[in-house]
Design a protein around this motif. Structure first.
Motif, short mmCIF file in Angstrom:
data_model
loop_
_atom_site.label_atom_id
_atom_site.label_comp_id
_atom_site.label_asym_id
_atom_site.label_seq_id
_atom_site.Cartn_x
_atom_site.Cartn_y
_atom_site.Cartn_z
N LEU A 1 34.32 27.49 9.34
CA LEU A 1 34.90 28.83 9.22
C LEU A 1 34.92 29.54 10.58
O LEU A 1 35.88 30.23 10.90
N SER A 2 33.87 29.38 11.37
CA SER A 2 33.83 30.06 12.67
C SER A 2 34.99 29.61 13.56
O SER A 2 35.63 30.42 14.23
N ARG A 3 35.29 28.33 13.54
CA ARG A 3 36.40 27.82 14.37
C ARG A 3 37.73 28.30 13.84
O ARG A 3 38.64 28.64 14.60
N PHE A 4 37.85 28.32 12.51
CA PHE A 4 39.09 28.78 11.90
C PHE A 4 39.36 30.24 12.29
O PHE A 4 40.48 30.60 12.68
N LEU A 5 38.32 31.07 12.18
CA LEU A 5 38.50 32.48 12.50
C LEU A 5 38.88 32.66 13.96
O LEU A 5 39.76 33.45 14.30
N ARG A 6 38.25 31.89 14.83
CA ARG A 6 38.53 32.01 16.27
C ARG A 6 39.87 31.37 16.64
O ARG A 6 40.72 32.02 17.27
N ASP A 7 40.04 30.11 16.27
CA ASP A 7 41.18 29.34 16.79
C ASP A 7 42.48 29.60 16.04
O ASP A 7 43.55 29.60 16.65
N VAL A 8 42.39 29.76 14.74
CA VAL A 8 43.62 29.94 13.95
C VAL A 8 43.99 31.42 13.86
O VAL A 8 45.14 31.80 14.04
N GLY B 1 35.96 37.66 18.43
CA GLY B 1 34.68 38.37 18.32
C GLY B 1 33.65 37.53 17.59
O GLY B 1 32.45 37.77 17.71
N VAL B 2 34.12 36.55 16.84
CA VAL B 2 33.21 35.60 16.19
C VAL B 2 32.77 34.61 17.26
O VAL B 2 33.56 33.81 17.74
N LYS B 3 31.52 34.69 17.66
CA LYS B 3 31.03 33.83 18.73
C LYS B 3 30.35 32.59 18.15
O LYS B 3 29.77 32.64 17.08
N GLU B 4 30.45 31.52 18.91
CA GLU B 4 29.71 30.31 18.54
C GLU B 4 28.68 30.04 19.62
O GLU B 4 29.03 29.89 20.79
N GLY B 5 27.43 30.03 19.22
CA GLY B 5 26.36 29.71 20.16
C GLY B 5 25.84 28.32 19.89
O GLY B 5 26.13 27.37 20.61
N CYS B 6 25.09 28.20 18.82
CA CYS B 6 24.42 26.92 18.53
C CYS B 6 25.21 26.02 17.58
O CYS B 6 25.09 24.81 17.63
N CYS B 7 26.00 26.62 16.70
CA CYS B 7 26.71 25.88 15.63
C CYS B 7 25.75 25.14 14.72
O CYS B 7 26.10 24.12 14.12
N ASN C 1 26.28 32.91 8.27
CA ASN C 1 26.58 32.20 9.51
C ASN C 1 27.87 31.41 9.28
O ASN C 1 27.88 30.42 8.55
N SER C 2 28.93 31.86 9.94
CA SER C 2 30.22 31.21 9.66
C SER C 2 30.29 29.80 10.23
O SER C 2 31.16 29.02 9.84
N CYS C 3 29.37 29.47 11.14
CA CYS C 3 29.36 28.09 11.67
C CYS C 3 28.84 27.11 10.63
O CYS C 3 29.05 25.90 10.77
N LEU C 4 28.15 27.62 9.63
CA LEU C 4 27.58 26.73 8.61
C LEU C 4 28.46 26.64 7.37
O LEU C 4 28.10 25.96 6.41
#
Ligand code: FES
Ligand code: FES
Length: 149
Positions: free
Chosen positions: A18-25, A30-36, A53-56
């Motif tokens: 979800l984090s990548r979708f929000l950022r890339d698509v 503003g949704v940052k990815e630190g550790c994933c 945690n949208s990375c999870l």
């Protein structure tokens, strides 16, 4: 899904985070990815009003849900202003996630005790170590919201 009040229809691969979708698509950087890995909290968004945690999360798991990112927090929230006024932002990388975790707390508990603020932000890591001032900013904002009520 609905993102920041807008209906979103899109295809995503079965392994899309979800984090990548929000950022890339959607371009919501503003949704940052630190550790994933669910350790830093920088990717925190609200899912139906609760911090996650949208990375999870996989993107398809958000289907049918309401997502709010820091871009959707809106100036009316005033939370960002409290951070700025107290200087609770240093490099700022962690700040969007902290704002969303704090917003989730204040929606569930509008007048939190300090210990509740600390607990709510325990999953958000600030490498600049500005934790005390961050806690103060959330507490100040909660108090201001209470007075405005
Ligand atoms: S990037 Fe999601 S918890 Fe660190
Ligand atoms: S302000 Fe730099 S990591 Fe938090």
């Amino acid at each position: 899904m609905e993102v920041n009040g807008q209906a979103v229809e899109a295809e995503a691969s079965a392994v899309s985070r979800l984090s990548r979708f929000l950022r890339d698509v959607l371009g919501l950087t503003g949704v940052k990815e630190g550790c994933c890995e669910g350790e830093c909290g920088s990717c925190t968004v609200l899912l139906d009003g609760k911090p996650v945690n949208s990375c999870l999360m996989l993107t398809f798991q958000a289907a049918g849900h309401k997502i709010i990112t820091v871009e959707g927090l809106g100036e009316s929230s005033g939370l960002q202003d409290a951070f700025l006024q107290l200087g609770a932002v240093q490099c700022g990388y962690c700040t969007p996630g902290i704002l969303m975790a704090a917003e989730g707390l204040l929606r569930a508990s509008p007048n939190p005790l300090e210990v509740e603020i600390r607990h709510a932000l325990a999953g958000n890591v600030c490498r600049c170590t500005g934790f005390e001032i961050i806690i103060q900013a959330v507490a100040a904002h909660a108090a201001a919201r209470e007075v405005a009520r």
